[in-house]
Design a protein around this motif. Structure first.
Motif, short mmCIF file in Angstrom:
data_model
loop_
_atom_site.label_atom_id
_atom_site.label_comp_id
_atom_site.label_asym_id
_atom_site.label_seq_id
_atom_site.Cartn_x
_atom_site.Cartn_y
_atom_site.Cartn_z
N HIS A 1 62.71 18.73 42.31
CA HIS A 1 61.17 18.26 41.77
C HIS A 1 60.16 19.16 42.38
O HIS A 1 60.29 19.95 43.45
CB HIS A 1 61.23 16.87 43.23
CG HIS A 1 62.11 15.89 42.80
ND1 HIS A 1 63.17 16.03 43.79
CD2 HIS A 1 62.06 14.96 41.93
CE1 HIS A 1 64.04 14.65 43.47
NE2 HIS A 1 63.59 14.25 42.31
N ALA A 2 59.07 19.10 41.35
CA ALA A 2 57.91 19.97 41.69
C ALA A 2 56.89 19.30 41.12
O ALA A 2 56.95 18.61 40.08
CB ALA A 2 58.27 21.24 40.85
N VAL A 3 55.73 19.59 41.48
CA VAL A 3 54.20 19.04 41.14
C VAL A 3 53.38 20.16 41.12
O VAL A 3 53.26 20.77 42.35
CB VAL A 3 54.19 17.59 41.96
CG1 VAL A 3 53.94 17.95 43.41
CG2 VAL A 3 52.73 17.02 41.30
N SER A 4 52.31 20.10 40.56
CA SER A 4 51.16 21.16 40.51
C SER A 4 49.83 20.42 40.21
O SER A 4 50.04 19.56 39.01
CB SER A 4 51.54 22.19 39.98
OG SER A 4 50.42 23.40 40.22
N VAL A 5 48.94 20.43 40.68
CA VAL A 5 47.45 20.04 40.41
C VAL A 5 46.59 21.32 40.71
O VAL A 5 46.65 22.14 41.65
CB VAL A 5 47.07 18.83 41.44
CG1 VAL A 5 48.05 17.66 41.02
CG2 VAL A 5 46.95 19.34 42.79
N VAL A 6 45.48 21.15 39.91
CA VAL A 6 44.36 22.19 39.87
C VAL A 6 43.11 21.25 40.03
O VAL A 6 42.79 20.29 39.22
CB VAL A 6 44.32 23.02 38.47
CG1 VAL A 6 43.09 23.79 38.51
CG2 VAL A 6 45.62 23.80 38.26
N VAL A 7 42.18 21.49 40.93
CA VAL A 7 40.90 21.05 41.40
C VAL A 7 39.89 21.95 40.99
O VAL A 7 40.01 23.05 41.49
CB VAL A 7 41.15 20.55 42.88
CG1 VAL A 7 40.00 19.82 43.26
CG2 VAL A 7 42.28 19.69 42.93
N SER B 1 35.23 28.53 42.21
CA SER B 1 35.44 26.89 42.63
C SER B 1 36.53 26.24 41.99
O SER B 1 36.49 25.42 41.23
CB SER B 1 33.95 26.14 42.09
OG SER B 1 33.04 26.82 42.64
N LEU B 2 37.70 27.10 42.38
CA LEU B 2 38.91 26.42 41.84
C LEU B 2 39.97 26.28 42.94
O LEU B 2 39.94 27.37 43.85
CB LEU B 2 39.35 27.39 40.86
CG LEU B 2 40.20 26.64 39.54
CD1 LEU B 2 39.86 25.69 38.92
CD2 LEU B 2 41.06 27.71 38.89
N ALA B 3 41.02 25.51 42.83
CA ALA B 3 42.14 25.46 43.80
C ALA B 3 43.23 24.91 43.16
O ALA B 3 43.22 24.15 42.23
CB ALA B 3 41.74 24.28 44.94
N CYS B 4 44.31 25.24 43.70
CA CYS B 4 45.59 24.79 43.40
C CYS B 4 46.62 24.36 44.21
O CYS B 4 46.77 24.91 45.33
CB CYS B 4 46.30 25.94 42.33
SG CYS B 4 47.98 25.46 41.65
N VAL B 5 47.25 23.25 44.12
CA VAL B 5 48.04 22.87 44.93
C VAL B 5 49.67 22.59 44.27
O VAL B 5 49.64 21.99 43.27
CB VAL B 5 47.95 21.44 45.72
CG1 VAL B 5 49.15 20.85 46.48
CG2 VAL B 5 46.51 21.29 46.31
N THR B 6 50.53 23.40 44.93
CA THR B 6 51.98 23.29 44.15
C THR B 6 53.04 22.83 45.12
O THR B 6 53.20 23.83 46.24
CB THR B 6 52.08 24.55 43.49
OG1 THR B 6 51.10 24.68 42.53
CG2 THR B 6 53.62 24.48 42.87
N LEU B 7 53.78 21.89 45.03
CA LEU B 7 54.85 21.38 46.14
C LEU B 7 56.18 21.43 45.29
O LEU B 7 56.15 21.07 44.08
CB LEU B 7 54.40 20.28 46.49
CG LEU B 7 52.95 20.04 47.16
CD1 LEU B 7 52.96 18.45 47.44
CD2 LEU B 7 52.74 20.72 48.39
N THR B 8 57.13 21.80 45.77
CA THR B 8 58.67 21.74 45.55
C THR B 8 59.47 21.29 46.34
O THR B 8 58.90 21.38 47.75
CB THR B 8 59.09 23.21 44.79
OG1 THR B 8 59.37 23.95 45.71
CG2 THR B 8 57.98 23.71 44.21
#
Length: 271
Positions: free
Chosen positions: A14-20, A239-246
């Protein structure tokens, strides 16, 4: 097609990524944002924020003695107290090297509880998670490595790191500048770095090479990665962020995949 779809090729179940972006909005996402993942050392970002609240509330102070003789809250937050990575063994004199340490963060939690009568997990819940509506986030054990959360919750946290509301922007700015400059040390998984720059609980990209963020990331990019295969970075310049979870433990696959992935995420979302 979103650059985030690359995570489907990683060796994780499982993996997920979001950019804010700077407005706090999720501008790109891929994967199940409601799935709960083990954060490992990304937990330190959440704990660090709770410690910053405590500093603002004057429940603790940077110059208070904590940890080994000669060490302070300041040294512990910046990984310069001398502790071994995961034991109370003292590896070097206070303030002479950057020694990344889970033990140091756990000693901070003990200090906070002595000063306030409140455990760090409870303090973080009341001071950080509840105000931000991070309802799927908790620290269950060590404040260095036992956090659990979702990409949706961490997107809220990333938004806070881009535009703080719980603490003063000056407090966060100070926490994300280099403290105890020009200290060498080991960045886990990436070897010796000189300097191995760190803020107050936040890793700072600086001139580190190799590194898990992209080659084009500005030097003031800050964040953390975790041995459970997780990371969160914030690029204040763009002004950018990234969260990535695996759910794949950090290893050579991450060293190979993360830097080029983060480089592409940055290029895809900056004007």
């Amino acid at each position: 097609m979103s650059v985030l779809t690359q995570i489907d090729q990683w060796p994780s179940e499982h993996a997920v990524s979001v950019v804010v972006d700077g407005s706090g909005e999720i501008v790109d996402q891929h994967g199940d944002t409601q799935r709960v993942f083990q954060l490992a050392s990304v937990t330190k970002l959440l704990s660090a924020y709770a410690f910053l609240v405590a500093l603002e509330e004057e429940a603790i102070a940077l110059d208070e003695p904590a940890g080994p003789e000669g060490s302070t809250v300041h040294h512990l937050l910046a990984h310069t107290a001398g502790y071994d990575f995961d034991s109370e063994t003292i590896r070097f004199a206070v303030g002479t090297r950057r020694g990344y340490s889970n033990t140091g963060f756990d000693k901070l939690a003990e200090h906070l509880e002595v000063q306030t009568g409140i455990s760090l997990p409870q303090y973080a819940q009341e001071a950080v998670f509840a105000p931000m509506g991070m309802n799927s986030t908790q620290i269950a054990g060590s404040c260095a490595k036992d956090g659990r959360s979702t990409a949706a919750d961490l997107a809220k946290f990333a938004s806070e790191l881009l535009k703080p509301t719980i603490i003063a922007k000056e407090t966060l700015a100070d926490a994300t500048r280099v403290h105890f400059e020009s200290l060498a040390g080991i960045l886990p998984g990436y070897g010796r770095q000189n300097p191995n720059d760190w803020g107050l609980g936040f890793e700072i990209r600086s001139t580190k090479n190799p590194h898990w963020t992209g080659a084009s990331h500005p030097a003031d990019t800050f964040g953390h990665f975790g041995q459970s295969g997780t990371f969160l970075w914030v690029d204040p310049q763009h002004s950018l962020a990234c969260v990535t979870l695996t759910d794949k433990k950090f290893g050579q696959w991450a060293v190979d995949a993360w830097a080029p992935f983060n480089e592409q995420v940055l290029k895809a979302h900056i004007s």
